[in-house]
Design a protein around this motif. Structure first.
Motif, PDB file in Angstrom:
ATOM      1  N   GLN A 155      -3.992 -38.613 -17.365  1.00  7.64           N
ATOM      2  CA  GLN A 155      -5.549 -38.498 -17.965  1.00  7.64           C
ATOM      3  C   GLN A 155      -6.106 -38.241 -16.830  1.00  7.64           C
ATOM      4  O   GLN A 155      -6.737 -37.307 -17.472  1.00  7.64           O
ATOM      5  N   LEU A 156      -6.055 -38.112 -15.764  1.00 14.19           N
ATOM      6  CA  LEU A 156      -6.289 -37.259 -14.460  1.00 14.19           C
ATOM      7  C   LEU A 156      -6.108 -35.837 -14.875  1.00 14.19           C
ATOM      8  O   LEU A 156      -7.443 -34.547 -14.645  1.00 14.19           O
ATOM      9  N   MET A 157      -4.785 -35.249 -15.142  1.00 13.64           N
ATOM     10  CA  MET A 157      -4.498 -34.366 -14.740  1.00 13.64           C
ATOM     11  C   MET A 157      -5.080 -32.862 -16.271  1.00 13.64           C
ATOM     12  O   MET A 157      -5.362 -32.034 -16.510  1.00 13.64           O
ATOM     13  N   ASP A 158      -4.962 -34.220 -17.195  1.00 14.23           N
ATOM     14  CA  ASP A 158      -5.409 -33.531 -18.474  1.00 14.23           C
ATOM     15  C   ASP A 158      -7.104 -33.259 -18.507  1.00 14.23           C
ATOM     16  O   ASP A 158      -7.332 -32.246 -19.317  1.00 14.23           O
ATOM     17  N   GLY A 159      -7.189 -34.468 -17.705  1.00 16.53           N
ATOM     18  CA  GLY A 159      -8.827 -33.834 -18.235  1.00 16.53           C
ATOM     19  C   GLY A 159      -9.462 -32.751 -16.758  1.00 16.53           C
ATOM     20  O   GLY A 159     -10.031 -31.650 -16.817  1.00 16.53           O
ATOM     21  N   MET A 160      -8.914 -32.671 -15.350  1.00 12.62           N
ATOM     22  CA  MET A 160      -9.419 -31.530 -14.310  1.00 12.62           C
ATOM     23  C   MET A 160      -8.580 -30.196 -15.536  1.00 12.62           C
ATOM     24  O   MET A 160      -8.963 -29.279 -15.108  1.00 12.62           O
ATOM     25  N   GLN A 161      -7.562 -30.002 -16.098  1.00 11.71           N
ATOM     26  CA  GLN A 161      -7.386 -28.270 -16.503  1.00 11.71           C
ATOM     27  C   GLN A 161      -8.103 -28.106 -18.616  1.00 11.71           C
ATOM     28  O   GLN A 161      -8.843 -26.920 -18.106  1.00 11.71           O
ATOM     29  N   VAL A 162      -8.920 -29.726 -18.609  1.00 16.70           N
ATOM     30  CA  VAL A 162      -9.715 -29.200 -19.371  1.00 16.70           C
ATOM     31  C   VAL A 162     -11.336 -29.040 -19.254  1.00 16.70           C
ATOM     32  O   VAL A 162     -12.517 -27.270 -19.661  1.00 16.70           O
ATOM     33  N   ILE A 163     -11.486 -29.565 -17.792  1.00 11.82           N
ATOM     34  CA  ILE A 163     -13.020 -29.080 -17.071  1.00 11.82           C
ATOM     35  C   ILE A 163     -12.600 -27.896 -16.742  1.00 11.82           C
ATOM     36  O   ILE A 163     -13.506 -27.023 -16.698  1.00 11.82           O
ATOM     37  N   ALA A 164     -11.248 -27.444 -16.101  1.00 10.47           N
ATOM     38  CA  ALA A 164     -12.035 -26.233 -15.487  1.00 10.47           C
ATOM     39  C   ALA A 164     -11.709 -24.623 -16.617  1.00 10.47           C
ATOM     40  O   ALA A 164     -12.140 -23.702 -16.393  1.00 10.47           O
ATOM     41  N   LEU A 165     -11.190 -25.214 -17.821  1.00 11.88           N
ATOM     42  CA  LEU A 165     -11.236 -24.437 -19.125  1.00 11.88           C
ATOM     43  C   LEU A 165     -12.477 -24.156 -19.301  1.00 11.88           C
ATOM     44  O   LEU A 165     -13.136 -22.562 -19.963  1.00 11.88           O
ATOM     45  N   GLY A 166     -13.633 -25.030 -19.099  1.00 12.46           N
ATOM     46  CA  GLY A 166     -14.588 -24.964 -19.751  1.00 12.46           C
ATOM     47  C   GLY A 166     -16.073 -23.910 -18.598  1.00 12.46           C
ATOM     48  O   GLY A 166     -16.160 -23.362 -18.731  1.00 12.46           O
ATOM     49  N   LEU A 167     -15.014 -24.289 -17.200  1.00  8.03           N
ATOM     50  CA  LEU A 167     -15.268 -23.423 -16.586  1.00  8.03           C
ATOM     51  C   LEU A 167     -15.531 -22.407 -16.283  1.00  8.03           C
ATOM     52  O   LEU A 167     -16.459 -21.135 -16.311  1.00  8.03           O
ATOM     53  N   LEU A 168     -14.064 -22.041 -16.465  1.00  8.77           N
ATOM     54  CA  LEU A 168     -13.912 -20.746 -16.505  1.00  8.77           C
ATOM     55  C   LEU A 168     -13.747 -19.439 -18.515  1.00  8.77           C
ATOM     56  O   LEU A 168     -14.694 -18.839 -18.261  1.00  8.77           O
ATOM     57  N   ARG A 169     -14.232 -20.260 -18.882  1.00  4.89           N
ATOM     58  CA  ARG A 169     -15.083 -20.149 -20.413  1.00  4.89           C
ATOM     59  C   ARG A 169     -16.503 -19.263 -19.939  1.00  4.89           C
ATOM     60  O   ARG A 169     -16.940 -18.914 -20.466  1.00  4.89           O
ATOM     61  N   GLY A 170     -17.468 -20.097 -19.478  1.00  8.68           N
ATOM     62  CA  GLY A 170     -18.696 -20.002 -18.891  1.00  8.68           C
ATOM     63  C   GLY A 170     -18.750 -19.060 -18.756  1.00  8.68           C
ATOM     64  O   GLY A 170     -20.062 -18.450 -18.479  1.00  8.68           O
ATOM     65  N   VAL A 171     -18.067 -18.360 -17.470  1.00  8.21           N
ATOM     66  CA  VAL A 171     -18.077 -17.297 -16.694  1.00  8.21           C
ATOM     67  C   VAL A 171     -17.300 -15.991 -17.463  1.00  8.21           C
ATOM     68  O   VAL A 171     -16.797 -14.901 -17.026  1.00  8.21           O
ATOM     69  N   GLN A 172     -16.721 -16.412 -18.562  1.00  2.85           N
ATOM     70  CA  GLN A 172     -15.846 -15.440 -19.623  1.00  2.85           C
ATOM     71  C   GLN A 172     -14.866 -15.201 -18.920  1.00  2.85           C
ATOM     72  O   GLN A 172     -14.860 -13.665 -19.099  1.00  2.85           O
ATOM     73  N   ASP A 173     -14.417 -15.891 -18.376  1.00  2.22           N
ATOM     74  CA  ASP A 173     -12.662 -14.969 -18.027  1.00  2.22           C
ATOM     75  C   ASP A 173     -11.924 -16.406 -18.501  1.00  2.22           C
ATOM     76  O   ASP A 173     -11.882 -17.598 -18.189  1.00  2.22           O
ATOM     77  N   THR A 174     -11.654 -15.106 -19.275  1.00  3.02           N
ATOM     78  CA  THR A 174      -9.968 -16.413 -20.449  1.00  3.02           C
ATOM     79  C   THR A 174      -8.684 -15.373 -20.513  1.00  3.02           C
ATOM     80  O   THR A 174      -8.010 -15.904 -20.263  1.00  3.02           O
ATOM     81  N   ALA A 175      -8.681 -14.164 -20.231  1.00  2.00           N
ATOM     82  CA  ALA A 175      -7.317 -13.818 -19.674  1.00  2.00           C
ATOM     83  C   ALA A 175      -6.452 -14.074 -19.283  1.00  2.00           C
ATOM     84  O   ALA A 175      -5.210 -14.716 -19.872  1.00  2.00           O
ATOM     85  N   TRP A 176      -6.979 -14.291 -17.207  1.00  2.15           N
ATOM     86  CA  TRP A 176      -5.875 -14.697 -16.900  1.00  2.15           C
ATOM     87  C   TRP A 176      -5.682 -16.553 -17.009  1.00  2.15           C
ATOM     88  O   TRP A 176      -4.419 -17.179 -16.716  1.00  2.15           O
ATOM     89  N   PRO A 177      -6.505 -17.118 -17.404  1.00  2.00           N
ATOM     90  CA  PRO A 177      -6.850 -18.544 -17.660  1.00  2.00           C
ATOM     91  C   PRO A 177      -5.333 -19.182 -18.296  1.00  2.00           C
ATOM     92  O   PRO A 177      -4.971 -20.032 -18.993  1.00  2.00           O
ATOM     93  N   MET A 178      -5.141 -17.967 -20.229  1.00  2.00           N
ATOM     94  CA  MET A 178      -4.524 -18.305 -20.706  1.00  2.00           C
ATOM     95  C   MET A 178      -3.317 -17.793 -19.974  1.00  2.00           C
ATOM     96  O   MET A 178      -1.960 -18.770 -20.965  1.00  2.00           O
TER      97      MET A 178
END
Length: 459
Positions: free
Chosen positions: A377-400
């Motif tokens: 639960q903890l790490m699943d929440g962490m990774q989806v929050i991080a992805l949301g933050l990264l999308r907000g600054v339109q950084d998607t290639a390296w996160p992929m």
């Protein structure tokens, strides 16, 4: 944050961010829970109907959502693009990005539909039981057509969410969940004069629900926000904007499908163990997915608020908001862990017929899987929050790249080794999921704080 680009942002304090995130995020969380409950309703009602049917739809749904989420990357791209355009006060960009999101979703649906129509041989090649693969294929030959309205609905939901009209997103999702439950109840079991169709009934309900949802949200968007003229020049390509949506949406979709296919692959592995294991996996995954919807709603709120701050060029506001949303996700994870560890049997029993002779076996396996679900639960929440933050600054290639490596180079091999080489069975498969999600959470958070946030100006 203003939906017109004219109002000032919320105060840059913990209280100010908390209030703004909750106002924005709670309807998104409710909307995700309502949307998720569509699949959850299928799982519960088919669990009452029969274990074989539950296993077939568990497999079919995992397969469908892997394909769906790859295409939904275009919808997720629309959200930060609309939010950034809104923050910068550029109304025309809102229409352009939304329209090309719709275009790309339709094109993707046409290309992906053959995979859904001819799913049975693919599932057999993946080593699935022939009876379960046939049932999953029968489900997908009908439910697969829902790919088109579901993707278009996602784009329009992202458009509304990017403009912070999250209350509308919530109510449309609730209505869809209610319609699906009623049609499911009628067609799976043959109530109210309807034929008893089992898996086929669940598929028809899914298709009807997605189609009605898309029509309703389109009518709402056209009537309530006529200034954006979403259908203006609807048939005219906008190549420059299409490239931008592709640039953000393609890696977003690949990231989403990498994570979802991690769970789809785990479903395949559980299918190798047996029908009871696959049914238990479906139940545990449904419960874990329900708590994940909270983190996903917070992640969407993070994308919108970060995107808006990104459009304004305000790093300080962005950073404080990111810290607050991370703390909220951590608190919600603690609640989820407690529920799964304290009440595993009552939660699993909700999905099973009390008279089912296989209930004790499913319950015994499900309790162990739910304990593993609590761990991630903890790490699943962490990774989806991080992805949301990264999308907000339109950084998607390296996160992929980081996500794919975490899920497929770390998570899937770990699941296989622990589950089959070390012979831990279902618990081993799920322990591999924990390892993959942990790797993703750590890598993505480091990417955001050490690299991506520095691309935003200090204000």
């Amino acid at each position: 944050m203003a939906s017109t680009g004219g109002r000032p942002p919320s105060p840059n304090t913990i209280l100010g961010h908390s209030r703004a995130i909750l106002i924005l995020g709670l309807p998104l969380i409710g909307g995700h829970v309502a949307q998720f409950s569509i699949g959850l309703t299928d799982t519960v009602m088919l669990g009452w109907y029969g274990v074989a049917e539950l296993a077939a739809v568990t497999l079919g749904s995992s397969y469908f959502f892997s394909i769906f989420l790859l295409g939904s990357g275009f919808a997720f791209a629309v959200m930060p693009m609309v939010a950034a355009a809104d923050g910068a006060g550029e109304g025309r960009q809102i229409r352009r990005s939304t329209r090309m999101g719709l275009w790309l979703s339709l094109i993707y649906g046409v290309l992906a539909m053959p995979l859904l129509w001819w799913s049975e041989p693919i599932l057999l090649l993946l080593g699935q039981n022939s009876e379960v693969a046939h049932g999953a294929s029968e489900y997908l030959r009908i439910a697969g057509w829902a790919l088109f309205p579901a993707l278009l609905y996602m784009v329009l939901k992202s458009y509304l969410a990017g403009l912070e009209r999250t209350q509308a997103v919530l109510w449309f999702s609730v209505l869809a969940a209610l319609v699906n439950a009623l049609v499911n109840y009628a067609l799976i079991f043959g109530h109210w004069g309807a034929p008893e169709l089992g898996v086929t009934g669940a598929a028809i309900a899914s298709l009807a629900t997605n189609f009605v949802s898309f029509v309703l949200v389109l009518v709402y968007a056209l009537r309530v926000l006529p200034e954006h003229e979403l259908l203006k020049n609807a048939l005219r390509p906008d190549w420059e904007m299409m490239r931008r949506v592709l640039r953000i949406g393609t890696p977003t979709g690949l990231t989403l499908v990498a994570e979802t296919s991690l769970f789809a692959a785990s479903a395949m592995m559980m299918g190798w163990i047996g029908t009871v294991a696959l049914a238990a996996h479906g139940i545990a995954l449904s419960l874990a997915g329900l708590t994940f919807m909270v983190h996903l709603g917070l992640s969407n709120a993070a994308t919108i608020r970060v995107g808006n701050a990104y459009g304004r060029g305000d790093r300080n506001h962005l950073a404080r908001g990111a810290q607050v949303v991370m703390a909220m996700s951590l608190a919600m994870a603690a609640v989820g862990v407690a529920l799964m560890l304290v009440f595993p049997e009552p939660l699993i029993s909700l999905f099973l017929d009390a008279e089912d002779p296989q209930k004790p076996q499913i319950l015994a396996m499900g309790v162990g899987l739910l304990a593993a679900a609590a761990l991630f639960q903890l790490m699943d929440g962490m990774q989806v929050i991080a992805l949301g933050l990264l999308r907000g600054v339109q950084d998607t290639a390296w996160p992929m790249v980081l996500a794919v490596l975490s899920y497929w180079v770390v998570g899937i091999p770990a699941s296989y080794v622990l589950g089959f080489v070390l012979e831990w069975g279902g618990i081993g498969v799920w322990s591999g999921l924990v390892i993959g999600l942990t790797a993703a959470g750590l890598c993505l958070m480091l990417r955001f704080w050490l690299r991506s946030i520095k691309t935003v100006a200090v204000k």
